[in-house]
Design an enzyme around this catalytic site. Structure first.
Site, PDB file in Angstrom:
ATOM      1  N   SER A 121      -1.852  -2.874  -1.442  1.00  0.00           N
ATOM      2  CA  SER A 121      -1.661  -3.453  -0.695  1.00  0.00           C
ATOM      3  C   SER A 121      -1.450  -5.225  -1.992  1.00  0.00           C
ATOM      4  O   SER A 121      -2.172  -4.274  -3.580  1.00  0.00           O
ATOM      5  CB  SER A 121      -2.976  -4.293   0.289  1.00  0.00           C
ATOM      6  OG  SER A 121      -2.512  -5.185   0.652  1.00  0.00           O
TER       7      SER A 121
ATOM      8  N   TYR B  38     -11.654  -4.903   2.595  1.00  0.00           N
ATOM      9  CA  TYR B  38      -9.924  -4.441   2.651  1.00  0.00           C
ATOM     10  C   TYR B  38      -9.649  -4.728   1.776  1.00  0.00           C
ATOM     11  O   TYR B  38      -8.967  -3.498   0.664  1.00  0.00           O
ATOM     12  CB  TYR B  38      -9.359  -5.119   3.596  1.00  0.00           C
ATOM     13  CG  TYR B  38      -7.719  -4.776   3.625  1.00  0.00           C
ATOM     14  CD1 TYR B  38      -7.140  -3.544   4.141  1.00  0.00           C
ATOM     15  CD2 TYR B  38      -6.604  -5.959   3.146  1.00  0.00           C
ATOM     16  CE1 TYR B  38      -5.696  -3.087   4.384  1.00  0.00           C
ATOM     17  CE2 TYR B  38      -5.513  -5.674   3.038  1.00  0.00           C
ATOM     18  CZ  TYR B  38      -4.705  -3.944   3.235  1.00  0.00           C
ATOM     19  OH  TYR B  38      -2.654  -3.654   3.286  1.00  0.00           O
TER      20      TYR B  38
END
Length: 269
Positions: free
Chosen positions: A142, A155
């Site tokens: 990501s 995350y």
């Protein structure tokens, strides 16, 4: 239907979103498919559509990758099925809430899936592909791996792990015929955002990429030979500059004496 046969591709998190689109695109490129996700019903629906539209063989494996027995089952498939030539390590989830406002058990499950399960599958595939002298591993990271302040810290850290692991694996396995790619999506129109607690409809819409466009860009990056593919990055030279600076900095760590700023402080004490 394509007559090309590129072997079998395994896609995790394949029941919806990015994973389902990867499965569709890879089947159209000539791969038979093994689709992995928790929901057997959703997997069956995706598999039926892809098989009908492409004529490829599509097999489904319902598995919860946070369950050790299920995870070991998929590891075993990667080790023993010699037709497998590609793994898309896509399964994962995120959170948008601040670190101290997020349930610790939830973050623990995130670590288990985003890091532990991904690593074990990459390890199993890496071993098997190295022995066969060919194969490709695609790990979905990501932009939060770099822009760590954007979302939940756990995350972001999990995706930074994926990026770093992929770069290290690429260096280690490239001479064994194994390609490794890290894909860093930005905001993408999938159910990910609903699970994270911030529906993408609430984001500035000029940030949000169609999931089909994200996957197509990632596959184009793979075709170009990129180790790191960042679909929303408009100028690829920016990544080359960033990563070049990182590598240059890493060459300045080989000193047995602390930096002068620390010696000055210590002397004053």
């Amino acid at each position: 239907m394509t007559d090309t046969n590129k072997g079998t591709a395994v896609v995790t998190g394949a029941s919806s979103g990015i994973g389902a689109i990867y499965a569709d695109r890879l089947a159209r490129q000539g791969y038979d498919m093994i689709l992995v996700a928790r929901s057997r019903d959703k997997l069956d629906a995706v598999a039926k559509r892809i098989a009908t539209e492409t004529g490829r063989y599509v097999h489904v494996l319902a598995a919860d990758l946070n369950d050790r027995q299920d995870l070991e089952k998929i590891e075993q498939v990667l080790r023993t099925d010699s037709t497998i030539t590609l793994l898309v390590n896509n399964a994962g989830f995120g959170a948008a809430s601040p670190f101290l406002q997020t349930d610790m058990d939830w973050m623990g499950q995130m670590i288990d899936l985003n890091i532990t399960a991904l690593t074990r599958l990459a390890y199993a595939a890496g071993q098997a592909f190295s022995e066969r002298g060919k194969g490709t591993i695609v790990n979905i990271s990501s932009i939060a791996a770099i822009a760590s302040e954007l979302l939940n810290g756990v995350y972001s850290a999990s995706k930074a792990f994926v990026l770093t692991l992929s770069q290290s694996m690429s260096k280690e396995l490239s001479d064994k015929g194994v390609r490794v790619q890290a894909v860093l999506p930005g905001a993408t129109a999938t159910e990910f955002w609903d699970v994270a607690g911030l529906p993408h409809a609430n984001l500035p819409q000029d940030w949000v990429m169609r999931s089909e466009d994200m996957v197509d860009a990632a596959l184009a990056g793979l075709e170009l030979g990129e180790v790191v593919t960042i679909p929303p990055l408009q100028d690829g030279a920016d990544w080359a500059t960033f990563d070049g600076a990182r590598q240059e900095l890493s060459g300045k760590f080989r000193h047995k004496i602390p930096g002068g700023r620390y010696l000055t402080t210590r002397s004053a004490a």
